[in-house]
Design a protein around this motif. Structure first.
Motif, PDB file in Angstrom:
ATOM      1  N   LYS A  31       0.827  -1.213   0.000  1.00 36.23           N
ATOM      2  CA  LYS A  31       0.000   0.000   0.000  1.00 36.23           C
ATOM      3  C   LYS A  31       0.860   1.262   0.000  1.00 36.23           C
ATOM      4  O   LYS A  31       0.469   2.292  -0.563  1.00 36.23           O
ATOM      5  CB  LYS A  31      -0.988  -0.009   1.158  1.00 36.23           C
ATOM      6  CG  LYS A  31      -0.452   0.292   2.526  1.00 36.23           C
ATOM      7  CD  LYS A  31      -1.617   0.391   3.532  1.00 36.23           C
ATOM      8  CE  LYS A  31      -1.190   0.954   4.860  1.00 36.23           C
ATOM      9  NZ  LYS A  31      -2.327   1.127   5.786  1.00 36.23           N
ATOM     10  N   TYR A  32       2.055   1.202   0.580  1.00 37.60           N
ATOM     11  CA  TYR A  32       2.929   2.384   0.528  1.00 37.60           C
ATOM     12  C   TYR A  32       3.616   2.509  -0.834  1.00 37.60           C
ATOM     13  O   TYR A  32       3.926   3.627  -1.273  1.00 37.60           O
ATOM     14  CB  TYR A  32       3.942   2.354   1.669  1.00 37.60           C
ATOM     15  CG  TYR A  32       3.315   2.759   2.984  1.00 37.60           C
ATOM     16  CD1 TYR A  32       2.831   4.057   3.161  1.00 37.60           C
ATOM     17  CD2 TYR A  32       3.162   1.844   4.021  1.00 37.60           C
ATOM     18  CE1 TYR A  32       2.212   4.424   4.355  1.00 37.60           C
ATOM     19  CE2 TYR A  32       2.544   2.218   5.212  1.00 37.60           C
ATOM     20  CZ  TYR A  32       2.073   3.497   5.371  1.00 37.60           C
ATOM     21  OH  TYR A  32       1.454   3.867   6.545  1.00 37.60           O
ATOM     22  N   LEU A  33       3.815   1.398  -1.509  1.00 42.56           N
ATOM     23  CA  LEU A  33       4.344   1.470  -2.879  1.00 42.56           C
ATOM     24  C   LEU A  33       3.337   2.124  -3.822  1.00 42.56           C
ATOM     25  O   LEU A  33       3.709   2.927  -4.677  1.00 42.56           O
ATOM     26  CB  LEU A  33       4.698   0.064  -3.388  1.00 42.56           C
ATOM     27  CG  LEU A  33       6.000  -0.540  -2.881  1.00 42.56           C
ATOM     28  CD1 LEU A  33       6.120  -1.988  -3.367  1.00 42.56           C
ATOM     29  CD2 LEU A  33       7.201   0.284  -3.362  1.00 42.56           C
ATOM     30  N   ILE A  34       2.060   1.784  -3.655  1.00 42.27           N
ATOM     31  CA  ILE A  34       1.038   2.407  -4.511  1.00 42.27           C
ATOM     32  C   ILE A  34       0.916   3.897  -4.173  1.00 42.27           C
ATOM     33  O   ILE A  34       0.683   4.727  -5.062  1.00 42.27           O
ATOM     34  CB  ILE A  34      -0.326   1.679  -4.394  1.00 42.27           C
ATOM     35  CG1 ILE A  34      -1.213   1.978  -5.630  1.00 42.27           C
ATOM     36  CG2 ILE A  34      -1.055   2.060  -3.138  1.00 42.27           C
ATOM     37  CD1 ILE A  34      -0.764   1.336  -6.887  1.00 42.27           C
ATOM     38  N   LEU A  35       1.110   4.245  -2.907  1.00 45.30           N
ATOM     39  CA  LEU A  35       1.085   5.654  -2.512  1.00 45.30           C
ATOM     40  C   LEU A  35       2.267   6.407  -3.138  1.00 45.30           C
ATOM     41  O   LEU A  35       2.094   7.522  -3.657  1.00 45.30           O
ATOM     42  CB  LEU A  35       1.142   5.776  -0.989  1.00 45.30           C
ATOM     43  CG  LEU A  35       1.172   7.206  -0.431  1.00 45.30           C
ATOM     44  CD1 LEU A  35      -0.104   7.956  -0.797  1.00 45.30           C
ATOM     45  CD2 LEU A  35       1.378   7.194   1.088  1.00 45.30           C
ATOM     46  N   ILE A  36       3.441   5.791  -3.114  1.00 45.98           N
ATOM     47  CA  ILE A  36       4.619   6.407  -3.727  1.00 45.98           C
ATOM     48  C   ILE A  36       4.408   6.608  -5.225  1.00 45.98           C
ATOM     49  O   ILE A  36       4.746   7.656  -5.786  1.00 45.98           O
ATOM     50  CB  ILE A  36       5.875   5.551  -3.459  1.00 45.98           C
ATOM     51  CG1 ILE A  36       6.268   5.630  -1.982  1.00 45.98           C
ATOM     52  CG2 ILE A  36       7.052   6.000  -4.333  1.00 45.98           C
ATOM     53  CD1 ILE A  36       7.318   4.616  -1.573  1.00 45.98           C
ATOM     54  N   SER A  37       3.838   5.595  -5.860  1.00 46.46           N
ATOM     55  CA  SER A  37       3.599   5.698  -7.310  1.00 46.46           C
ATOM     56  C   SER A  37       2.641   6.847  -7.612  1.00 46.46           C
ATOM     57  O   SER A  37       2.841   7.588  -8.589  1.00 46.46           O
ATOM     58  CB  SER A  37       3.038   4.380  -7.854  1.00 46.46           C
ATOM     59  OG  SER A  37       1.699   4.171  -7.432  1.00 46.46           O
TER      60      SER A  37
END
Length: 444
Positions: free
Chosen positions: A337-343
């Protein structure tokens, strides 16, 4: 009987599943691809890059055009991917065969990785049907346009990234191999689309975790990354040798313009990233309300199914936003979920310096990450039987919609409006029969 067949499929080894899924989905995806848009300027120009190389033998030093700045992306990869199939099958459909092979096998890899290592509680029947027939997957990985060729490398890139991050590592790929693929994929995408810049934060994350181990591990990872870049760059080096480094950096720099108007597009960027993993309907029905209403009136028998996928598609995006704030027992959930936020944040920020607005196809390479994130969100829901029933109706409705869309495209947009034209160009090795390259084409 169907239930018994499904249970038999679940027990089947992965390579047998691959064969079964190939026999079911490859023909359908290939047909949808060749029935899709062909005569629009962007599609024709991508097709002509390869056809020109096949016709003249002149090395394609440059790939897709960047029409907003009258520039081109350096590297021969796009031209070779379109041209190579012509040497085997001298028919207009030839490039579609290679493209659909690349997209099918990469999508199978993504599906297998998700169901085997990340969300095993998702029903396989849902995963496989959805991953091969979702609108953004079906429409942008089956017909000749440069983002379609981005997807296979993007899938391999994000799987490799997840295998490098400790919280998401599943021992599917060894770390050094993963760094090799990162390098290979980033240069592949660099030659196809300017969106490769969106991979920068993920590459930094990968090297952060490598450096966190020790210096020896970092330099080994860096070496593997560089080797991957070099191998993928074989089709780029001739351009750099002939035109210099500025052939790449100069063209790319011309597209970097501070664009304050994109600051207001925060919600647009978020919704469009998540829409890659949902049933985005309106984009594929037509470019405006009139076209969409005309489509619905022509295929009135599909209207009930259009309504179903339209409503659920909106709900999908809403649920993916809500689910971000939910708890999940899966150990990889926080990292995902933090990777999708970063993206999302980096994509939004990047459009402050983009010559154009945030069109979905300009960050299509984020689709694999959005798909992985979405299945983490769906697993909350599939614990309920009624959700499975709705999901089955949803998938069936989506297939019926795409049947209507395929028929519409075949009649109004496909090469079959005048297949003889590209066929004659191939047979006579004269790409100008089909069309002329844009005036800023530097493939001389």
């Amino acid at each position: 009987m169907m239930k018994n067949i499904y249970h038999l499929f679940l027990k089947t080894k992965w390579w047998k599943k691959l064969i079964i899924l190939f026999l079911i989905f490859f023909p359908l995806r290939f047909l949808f691809g060749i029935f899709s848009e062909f005569w629009f300027e962007d599609e024709i120009q991508i097709y002509l890059i390869g056809l020109k190389f096949y016709s003249t033998g002149h090395w394609p030093y440059f790939g897709p055009d960047v029409v907003y700045t009258f520039s081109q992306i350096p590297g021969a990869l796009q031209g070779l991917l379109v041209a190579f199939p012509f040497y085997i099958f001298k028919i207009p459909e030839a490039p579609y065969i290679l493209l659909n092979l690349l997209s099918f096998f990469s999508l199978f890899l993504l599906g297998y990785y998700i169901i085997r290592y990340h969300t095993p509680n998702i029903p396989e029947w849902f995963l496989w049907i959805w991953i091969f027939t979702a609108p953004w997957v079906l429409s942008f990985s089956t017909h000749i346009i440069n983002p379609s060729y981005v997807l296979p490398a993007a899938i391999l890139f994000f799987i490799s990234l997840l295998e490098i991050i400790p919280a998401t590592n599943k021992n599917f790929i060894k770390p050094n191999t993963a760094f090799f693929f990162l390098g290979f994929c980033v240069i592949w995408i660099f030659q196809l689309h300017l969106s490769c810049i969106l991979l920068i934060p993920f590459i930094c994350i990968a090297f952060y975790f490598s450096l966190k181990k020790d210096l020896k591990s970092f330099f080994t990872s860096l070496s593997c990354f560089i080797i991957g870049c070099v191998i993928s760059g074989i089709t780029l080096f001739p351009t750099l040798f002939k035109y210099g480094i500025s052939a790449g950096s100069g063209d790319a720099a011309s597209n970097i313009v501070f664009n304050v108007s994109n600051i207001k597009e925060v919600l647009t960027v978020l919704v469009r990233i998540l829409s890659f993993a949902s049933f985005e309907l309106t984009r594929f029905m037509g470019s405006n309300t009139v076209e969409r209403l005309n489509f619905a009136s022509q295929y009135y028998w599909a209207i009930p199914f259009i309504v179903i996928v339209g409503i659920i598609g909106i709900a999908q995006v809403g649920w993916m936003i809500i689910a971000w704030f939910s708890k999940n027992e899966n150990e990889s959930w926080s990292a995902i979920k933090y990777l999708i936020l970063i993206s999302f944040l980096f994509t939004y920020f990047s459009f402050f310096f983009s010559v154009k607005g945030p069109s979905s196809h300009t960050f299509y390479l984020l689709l694999p990450l959005a798909m992985i994130y979405s299945f983490y969100c769906w697993q909350f829901l599939f614990k309920r039987k009624w959700i499975k029933i709705i999901a089955a109706i949803f998938l069936l409705s989506g297939i019926i919609f795409h049947v209507a869309l395929g028929i519409h495209n075949y009649k109004n947009k496909s090469m079959y409006i005048n297949r003889g034209k590209p066929l004659k160009a191939i047979q006579q090795k004269d790409y100008t029969i089909l069309g002329e390259r844009r005036t800023y084409d530097r493939n001389k």
